[in-house]
Design a protein around this motif. Structure first.
Motif, mmCIF file in Angstrom:
data_model
loop_
_atom_site.group_PDB
_atom_site.id
_atom_site.type_symbol
_atom_site.label_atom_id
_atom_site.label_comp_id
_atom_site.label_asym_id
_atom_site.label_seq_id
_atom_site.Cartn_x
_atom_site.Cartn_y
_atom_site.Cartn_z
ATOM 1 N N TYR A 41 -3.502 1.929 -2.090
ATOM 2 C CA TYR A 41 -2.452 2.178 -1.736
ATOM 3 C C TYR A 41 -1.713 2.136 -3.000
ATOM 4 N N LEU A 42 -2.078 1.155 -4.040
ATOM 5 C CA LEU A 42 -1.213 1.446 -5.349
ATOM 6 C C LEU A 42 -1.714 2.752 -5.993
ATOM 7 N N GLN A 43 -2.806 3.320 -5.978
ATOM 8 C CA GLN A 43 -3.331 4.424 -6.359
ATOM 9 C C GLN A 43 -2.373 5.717 -5.713
ATOM 10 N N VAL A 44 -2.255 5.639 -4.513
ATOM 11 C CA VAL A 44 -1.538 6.548 -3.683
ATOM 12 C C VAL A 44 -0.125 6.512 -3.976
ATOM 13 N N THR A 45 0.380 5.375 -4.349
ATOM 14 C CA THR A 45 1.870 5.314 -4.862
ATOM 15 C C THR A 45 1.968 5.825 -6.208
ATOM 16 N N ARG A 46 1.057 5.437 -7.101
ATOM 17 C CA ARG A 46 1.150 5.992 -8.383
ATOM 18 C C ARG A 46 1.174 7.554 -8.256
ATOM 19 N N GLU A 47 0.330 8.143 -7.689
ATOM 20 C CA GLU A 47 0.136 9.417 -7.476
ATOM 21 C C GLU A 47 1.277 10.214 -6.868
ATOM 22 N N LEU A 48 1.908 9.441 -5.970
ATOM 23 C CA LEU A 48 3.305 9.925 -5.565
ATOM 24 C C LEU A 48 4.092 9.883 -6.464
ATOM 25 N N ALA A 49 4.363 8.790 -7.188
ATOM 26 C CA ALA A 49 5.417 8.699 -8.220
ATOM 27 C C ALA A 49 5.293 9.832 -9.035
ATOM 28 N N ASN A 50 3.979 9.999 -9.502
ATOM 29 C CA ASN A 50 3.711 11.202 -10.417
ATOM 30 C C ASN A 50 3.954 12.568 -10.154
ATOM 31 N N ARG A 51 3.771 12.617 -8.755
ATOM 32 C CA ARG A 51 3.962 13.987 -8.046
ATOM 33 C C ARG A 51 5.545 14.312 -7.903
ATOM 34 N N GLU A 52 6.283 13.033 -7.969
ATOM 35 C CA GLU A 52 7.561 13.151 -7.706
ATOM 36 C C GLU A 52 8.307 13.516 -8.967
ATOM 37 N N ALA A 53 7.737 12.930 -10.156
ATOM 38 C CA ALA A 53 8.159 13.275 -11.432
ATOM 39 C C ALA A 53 8.004 14.453 -11.855
ATOM 40 N N VAL A 54 6.714 15.226 -11.533
ATOM 41 C CA VAL A 54 6.524 16.682 -11.654
ATOM 42 C C VAL A 54 7.316 17.549 -11.001
ATOM 43 N N ASP A 55 7.471 17.155 -9.642
ATOM 44 C CA ASP A 55 8.596 17.666 -8.945
ATOM 45 C C ASP A 55 9.985 17.944 -9.368
ATOM 46 N N ARG A 56 10.360 16.759 -10.037
ATOM 47 C CA ARG A 56 11.721 16.481 -10.738
ATOM 48 C C ARG A 56 11.929 17.614 -11.864
ATOM 49 N N ALA A 57 10.810 17.431 -12.602
ATOM 50 C CA ALA A 57 10.605 18.512 -13.909
ATOM 51 C C ALA A 57 10.599 19.640 -13.411
ATOM 52 N N ASN A 58 9.792 20.371 -12.450
ATOM 53 C CA ASN A 58 9.780 21.489 -12.097
ATOM 54 C C ASN A 58 10.904 22.106 -11.517
ATOM 55 N N LYS A 59 11.661 21.168 -10.811
ATOM 56 C CA LYS A 59 13.134 21.654 -10.436
ATOM 57 C C LYS A 59 14.168 21.935 -11.419
ATOM 58 N N ARG A 60 13.792 21.077 -12.747
ATOM 59 C CA ARG A 60 14.767 21.519 -13.783
ATOM 60 C C ARG A 60 14.154 22.683 -14.365
ATOM 61 N N VAL A 61 12.999 23.046 -14.449
ATOM 62 C CA VAL A 61 12.488 24.334 -14.885
ATOM 63 C C VAL A 61 12.738 25.308 -14.047
ATOM 64 N N LEU A 62 12.514 25.300 -13.045
ATOM 65 C CA LEU A 62 12.797 26.391 -11.903
ATOM 66 C C LEU A 62 13.587 25.755 -10.690
ATOM 67 N N PRO A 63 14.840 25.616 -10.627
ATOM 68 C CA PRO A 63 15.763 24.910 -9.621
ATOM 69 C C PRO A 63 15.832 25.872 -8.391
ATOM 70 N N ALA A 64 16.120 25.218 -7.539
ATOM 71 C CA ALA A 64 16.240 25.947 -6.050
ATOM 72 C C ALA A 64 17.370 26.798 -5.939
#
Length: 199
Positions: A68-91
């Motif tokens: 659970y902790l590993q999945v939570t960390r992975e989800l947080a990392n993915r959300e951070a990457v997604d936020r960064a990607n949205k700044r680079v390539l917004p919708a």
């Protein structure tokens, strides 16, 4: 009378005493084994089995907690990457903020913005191009500073078709007019992206 029985038992020969005591001890041993030892052994075995089950449950709970902790960390990392990607390539196109950033950087660099002309969007398979024609004027090092500052923005921006024109000498400094195509990008709309992927 009891004392007489004990004294008479004491006067019996050893073989007779043994013949009486051994069966009595055997019966007492059997009673102990049946009434005390077997239930206690069953209780001990049940407790050991329950203990082993609890250990197994604890290990499973620890494994699940780690997962659970590993999945939570992975989800947080993915959300951070997604936020960064949205700044680079917004919708959304966000042209107003894009032009505001370019104007601010031009002012910070000491350039004069002569022309700002947004062009039509150009849809690609994975992104949409948002070109804007810019006309700038200033000294060469100001232009270099402007291009460097644009490269530091989070949003993906290409500076294409850079054309240096009309150099002139003013106060021992060369001033240039620059035409450039500043292109940023946005994500394609969900429905067009899904229909494009389906075809």
């Amino acid at each position: 009378m009891a004392d007489a029985g004990i004294q008479s038992f004491g006067s019996l020969p050893t073989a007779v005493k043994a013949a009486v005591i051994v069966p009595v001890l055997g019966v007492l041993g059997m009673l102990y084994y049946v009434l005390l030892h077997v239930p206690l052994a069953d209780d001990i075995n049940a407790a050991k089995s329950q203990f082993n089950q609890l250990i197994a449950q604890e290990q499973e709970a620890r494994r699940r907690q780690t997962e659970y902790l590993q999945v939570t960390r992975e989800l947080a990392n993915r959300e951070a990457v997604d936020r960064a990607n949205k700044r680079v390539l917004p919708a959304d196109a966000e042209i107003a903020s894009f032009l505001q950033d370019l104007n601010r950087l031009a002012e910070l660099s000491g350039l004069r913005m002569r022309l700002v002309e947004p062009r039509p969007e150009e849809a690609q398979e994975l992104y949409v191009r948002l070109p804007v024609t810019l006309g700038l004027s200033g000294r060469f090092h100001q232009l270099a500073k402007f291009f460097f500052n644009v490269s530091q923005l989070e949003r993906a921006i290409n500076m294409e078709n850079v054309a240096l024109r009309e150099p002139s000498l003013e106060a021992d400094e060369v001033r240039l007019r620059v035409d450039v195509l500043a292109t940023t990008f946005r994500r394609p709309a969900e429905e067009s992206a899904s229909s494009g992927g389906a075809s």
